[in-house]
Design an enzyme around this catalytic site. Structure first.
Site, PDB file in Angstrom:
ATOM      1  N   CYS A  77     -34.278 -10.027  37.050  1.00 40.40           N
ATOM      2  CA  CYS A  77     -33.493 -11.267  36.942  1.00 40.40           C
ATOM      3  C   CYS A  77     -32.080 -11.143  37.503  1.00 40.40           C
ATOM      4  CB  CYS A  77     -33.441 -11.728  35.489  1.00 40.40           C
ATOM      5  SG  CYS A  77     -35.073 -11.976  34.778  1.00 40.40           S
ATOM      6  N   HIS A 124     -33.842 -21.064  36.038  1.00 40.55           N
ATOM      7  CA  HIS A 124     -33.749 -19.625  36.293  1.00 40.55           C
ATOM      8  C   HIS A 124     -34.787 -19.170  37.322  1.00 40.55           C
ATOM      9  CE1 HIS A 124     -33.016 -15.445  35.811  1.00 40.55           C
ATOM     10  NE2 HIS A 124     -33.761 -15.195  34.751  1.00 40.55           N
TER      11      HIS A 124
END
Length: 397
Positions: A84, A344
């Site tokens: 991430c 995201h």
């Protein structure tokens, strides 16, 4: 060792979208974000000397395929994957190339085309990179699926047990970030919710409800970085933003040895990276005006307040109760809506954070503008693990 100064001269991003909701592929996303950044910088593609393309889900040279939408000049293109924190890892590498004098202009591009639903593994014939983390955590809290909310939820539970933090305090973070996203046209969601609605949403892993978890998303972000010489030669100081501190930290022994879910989700990495950045920049947490941090789950935003030094360990709940992290408070944290509401797309997240903070320091963030913002801090984490923390200031005017 002398270092060149590094400036952000152009940023761009796409709107973040629910996977499959828009008829586009990753080259389309990259083209849109990349052209936006190039236009924003006012440079031509042939002036870019190196490029770093970040994505988590994709084939091996998707970065080349994406950047070929912008131009084909034979420059080095490196594909980057750091879970991430991929987008800010690409940013880190582009900045490093300029800082080291290897090029005067570099592109960091991040994109993601995701599957709907919880994150899954792609290769099931080999050890998963998170296995050590999950096994260590399962000794502290009973294992649950899906893994990401389990990990960050377990960290939240530990915080509650140790410091008396409440489920309501975590939920207030989601209330704030959803409220902030109303003013962000790039955000996947622009809906406001009451505290009761956040707390009453479907439980994913207590204390986390669905509205406290970041969604899967499609989208892209881009940043063009340049040296001081390049900025001067092109007359770009008026809208350039300087990276005044930057650090990447990976897992340490303490990640596993401290018997702490909070450390297993990266708090120690964040703390070390933040301390390095404050030292490089000659700043403290009190000097920062606006922050984009990695709120993949509401619990992680609160834990990150403490790791970034906004307050002492165990005091994060007080910051949200006192409105210290929204407009009118000591800092504005996640004016974009954060990952919870903005979305995201893993490879794009760190570059979208960079774009938001660049706009904030230029004073061009429109309805999201943090009044008088002069210093900004970015925090992006990927488990397994890597943290990138970056500090920004407007270029000397």
């Amino acid at each position: 060792m002398s270092h060149n100064r590094v400036f952000v001269i152009g940023v761009g991003m796409t709107k973040f979208e629910k996977p499959g909701s828009r008829d586009w592929d990753y080259p389309d996303m990259a083209r849109e974000a990349g052209i936006n950044a190039i236009d924003d910088a006012g440079v031509a593609f042939h002036e870019i000397g190196q490029a770093y393309a970040g994505y988590v889900y994709g084939e091996s040279t998707s970065g080349q395929r994406a950047i070929y939408e912008l131009g084909m000049t034979g420059i080095p293109i490196v594909n980057v994957n750091n879970n991430c924190s991929t987008g800010s890892a690409a940013l880190f590498l582009a900045a490093q190339a300029i800082r080291g004098g290897l090029t005067d202009c570099a592109l960091a591009l991040g994109f993601e085309k995701m599957q709907p639903g919880s994150l899954g593994s792609t290769f099931d014939d080999r050890e998963q990179p998170m296995m050590r983390h999950l096994l260590a955590l399962a000794e502290l809290q009973e294992f649950a699926m899906p893994p990401a909310p389990y990990m960050f939820g377990a960290a939240g539970r530990e915080h509650m047990q140790r410091f008396g933090t409440t489920a309501e305090q975590f939920a207030k973070i989601a209330v704030k970030n959803h409220r902030h996203s109303r003013n962000n046209p790039y955000a996947q969601f622009q809906d406001q919710y009451t505290l009761d609605e956040i707390m009453g949403a479907k439980e994913i892993y207590a204390p986390l409800t669905k509205l406290q978890c970041s969604p899967t998303s499609d989208g892209a972000g881009a940043a063009i970085l340049a040296s001081e010489r390049f900025v001067d030669e092109h007359g770009l100081a008026g809208h350039a933003v300087e990276i005044v501190g930057q650090a990447m930290v990976t897992d340490m022994r303490s990640t596993f040895d401290s018997n702490s879910a909070i450390n297993l989700v990266g708090a120690d990495m964040t703390k070390k990276a933040a301390q390095q950045v404050y030292k490089q920049a000659g700043l403290s947490a009190d000097d920062i005006d606006v922050i984009e941090l990695h709120d993949c789950f509401s619990t992680n935003e609160l834990i990150t307040y403490e790791a970034l030094g906004l307050c002492d360990e165990g005091e994060g709940g007080k910051l949200i109760d006192n409105d210290d992290t929204t407009y009118g408070g000591r800092w504005v944290v996640n004016p974009s809506g954060g990952l919870i509401s903005k979305g995201h797309p893993l490879g794009a997240t760190g570059l979208a954070q960079c774009a938001e903070l660049t706009w904030q320091l230029r004073g061009t963030a429109q309805d999201r503008q943090v009044s008088g913002a002069r210093t900004a801090l970015q925090h992006n984490i990927g488990l397994g693990g890597a943290v990138v923390v970056t500090a920004y200031k407007p270029a000397d005017r």
